[in-house]
Design an enzyme around this catalytic site. Structure first.
Site, PDB file in Angstrom:
ATOM      1  N   THR A 295     -37.731 -18.460  11.767  1.00 18.61           N
ATOM      2  CA  THR A 295     -38.526 -19.619  11.365  1.00 18.61           C
ATOM      3  C   THR A 295     -39.004 -19.475   9.922  1.00 18.61           C
ATOM      4  O   THR A 295     -38.600 -18.532   9.221  1.00 18.61           O
ATOM      5  CB  THR A 295     -39.673 -19.859  12.393  1.00 18.61           C
ATOM      6  OG1 THR A 295     -40.302 -21.081  12.073  1.00 18.61           O
ATOM      7  CG2 THR A 295     -40.696 -18.739  12.379  1.00 18.61           C
ATOM      8  N   LYS A 299     -35.296 -19.335   7.206  1.00 14.75           N
ATOM      9  CA  LYS A 299     -34.121 -20.015   7.769  1.00 14.75           C
ATOM     10  C   LYS A 299     -32.951 -20.135   6.794  1.00 14.75           C
ATOM     11  O   LYS A 299     -31.798 -20.043   7.203  1.00 14.75           O
ATOM     12  CB  LYS A 299     -34.511 -21.425   8.245  1.00 14.75           C
ATOM     13  CG  LYS A 299     -35.278 -21.437   9.554  1.00 14.75           C
ATOM     14  CD  LYS A 299     -35.526 -22.855  10.019  1.00 14.75           C
ATOM     15  CE  LYS A 299     -36.445 -22.898  11.211  1.00 14.75           C
ATOM     16  NZ  LYS A 299     -36.685 -24.236  11.719  1.00 14.75           N
TER      17      LYS A 299
END
Ligand code: NAP
Length: 497
Positions: A295, A299
């Site tokens: 996250t 990413k």
């Protein structure tokens, strides 16, 4: 080697309150640690009776401020308190403290002799509240010179590399007669994977007192049991996790761990807080992680690392899911699929043909969304505060683009069948809609727009509230989150959620 014992650290100001908390969580723990340094001065005089009242094995701890505790009255006063609490041993051993925590530099021979004579075990501890301890195995040996003590090392890591070092060195240990802890958010894996560290015990706190131990970053006793199923974790348990920075407030561990329980899988999913993505990967390799969710802000970084990339990931330019096969890490993106499923459910459509779609924002999440909108054949315009980012994303999919401010109101009207809000503006805000929390504060909803905000905290964001009041159909990002998580679960385990 089985799972470590679970020790509840009690930090209330009175013995009565500590006992109340202990009784509330008794069935989830094996040991209670009485933190005498948190008790009011008068209460400290009655510590001797605690093990008899507690009715389970107890640790006596009087932690000095320098070691992260609250005791400031000096060593003479501390020695007297230890002596009072450990003296007058009862024949019934369950009424004595089973353990006492003496720091590395605390050596009072008469006290140590008394503990040995009464069968109280010494936890010999060292705490570094500011820096990592590197030479773990040498330190363990020097802490346990007598061979009868349980050495404990707790330190503050500077990066995930320091935590990795702890796991590496623990893998060389033969027995489970030690306690190894990295504190703070970076150290969370050491709280959950005590069995991998071959720890004797793992410390936890009550949810009621967790604020007292904030920088220590205990996991509360309910979460440790009900989310992480600490008692079922063994060296054989498959490890999955999520990495990000600062990785606060992620709901992925709850989702994945509930899925393992539901499907009877021997697996655990843990938070792996890492400032750099490369550190997360090194750590994952070291502890044998089989699947890693990724996250903010890592990413995009996945694409620059040594992983095998599938076609969707390279088109989106971001990955939120890594799966380890025999030798390689394979990168996937489940955000696009999760979003698509949730959007089609919300709109009741099969695709976005002939639909004018506004994508608000051009960050990491917007990329997966633009990809899905394109695949569904929507005609879209990307609106963003930084125009260059809107342009870059829009051009990739042949969409229009625009700045995100008052000047965009006309353009937005043209692309208003479905409005997809992907900026972080409005996240965690429960205030009335205003310029600070509503990215479309300049736009008046007609009531015909369908508004999808990918934020899921709060449940109703300020922009959703305003759109709903105008008569629009609205949806938050919770189902998107669930669906992308279910897909990850499937990729990790081969089992449907
Ligand atoms: P990101 O890469 O950091 O992008 C943030 C976006 O928000 C950028 O477009 C940025 O514009 C814009 N933005 C930030 N502050 C703004 C402000 N004050 N005014 C106007 N625009 C602003 O973050 P992300 O990964 O895309 O995540 C964005 C949001 O989506 C987060 O709230 C996240 O929790 C949520 N999300 C939800 C899901 C789900 O499954 N439901 C999945 C992923 C993300 P600039 O380009 O101008 O900086």
């Amino acid at each position: 080697m089985g799972s470590p014992k679970v020790c509840l650290t009690l930090t209330a100001p009175t013995i009565e309150e500590d006992l109340e908390l202990l009784n509330r969580y008794r069935n989830k723990i094996d040991i209670a640690e009485l933190r005498v340094d948190h008790l009011l001065p008068d209460e400290r005089l009655h510590v001797r009776k605690f093990p008899g009242l507690a009715g389970l094995p107890c640790i006596l701890t009087i932690r000095r401020q320098i070691d992260g505790g609250q005791f400031v009255e000096g060593e003479a006063a501390r020695t007297i308190l230890f002596a009072r609490a450990l003296s007058f041993a009862e024949e019934d051993k369950t009424k004595n403290f089973e353990y006492v925590d003496f720091e590395e530099d605390f050596h009072i021979p008469s006290l140590e002799d008394a503990t040995l004579a009464f069968g109280t075990k010494i936890i010999r501890s060292v705490h570094d509240m500011k820096n990592p301890i590197i030479n773990i195995n040498d330190r363990l040996a020097s802490l346990n010179k007598s061979g009868y003590e349980i050495p404990k090392i707790a330190f503050m890591p500077h990066s995930l590399d320091d935590v990795k070092n702890l796991f590496e060195q623990a893998s060389l240990l033969k027995d489970s007669n030690h306690i190894l802890i990295a504190m703070g958010a970076l150290g969370t894996p050491t709280r959950i994977l005590g069995s991998k560290l071959k720890n004797y015990l793992t410390y936890t706190s009550t949810p009621e007192t967790l604020t007292n131990t904030k920088n220590i970053a205990h996991i509360d006793v309910i979460t440790l049991n009900d989310t992480y199923h600490i008692k079922q974790i063994s060296e054989k348990t498959k490890i999955f996790g999520i990495t990000g920075w600062p990785l606060s407030g992620t709901s992925s561990p709850a989702l994945h761990n509930a899925g393992y329980e539901k499907n009877g899988l021997d697996a655990v999913y843990i938070p792996i807080c890492a400032e750099k993505f490369s550190q997360a990967m090194d750590f994952a390799e070291c502890i044998g992680v089989k699947g890693l969710s990724v996250t903010v802000p890592h990413k995009e970084e996945v694409l620059n690392s040594n992983v095998v990339i599938d076609e969707t990931v390279s088109e989106i330019g971001a990955s939120n899911t890594l799966v380890k096969n025999e030798n390689d890490w394979i990168a996937f993106n489940t955000d696009a699929e999760g979003f698509q499923k949730s959007l089609l459910e919300f709109t009741g459509l099969k695709n976005l043909k002939r639909k004018k779609v506004a994508i608000i924002g051009a960050g990491g999440a917007a990329r997966a969304i633009a990809y899905a909108v394109h695949k569904l054949k929507g005609d879209a315009c990307v609106f963003n505060r930084t125009l260059s980012k809107a342009k870059k994303l829009a051009e990739q999919f042949n969409f229009k683009y625009s700045i995100l401010n008052q000047e965009a109101a006309g353009m937005l009207k043209k692309y208003s069948d479905i409005i997809i809000q992907t900026t972080s503006k409005g996240m965690h805000s429960t205030d009335e809609p205003n310029q600070e929390n509503d990215p479309l504060f300049f736009y008046d909803f007609s009531g015909k727009e369908m508004v999808f905000d990918i934020i899921y905290m709060p449940e109703t964001t300020p922009i959703m509230k305003r759109a709903k009041n105008a008569g629009c159909k609205v949806c938050n990002g919770f189902d998107m989150l669930r669906y992308q998580g279910y897909k990850q679960f499937e990729l990790y385990t081969g089992v449907e959620y």
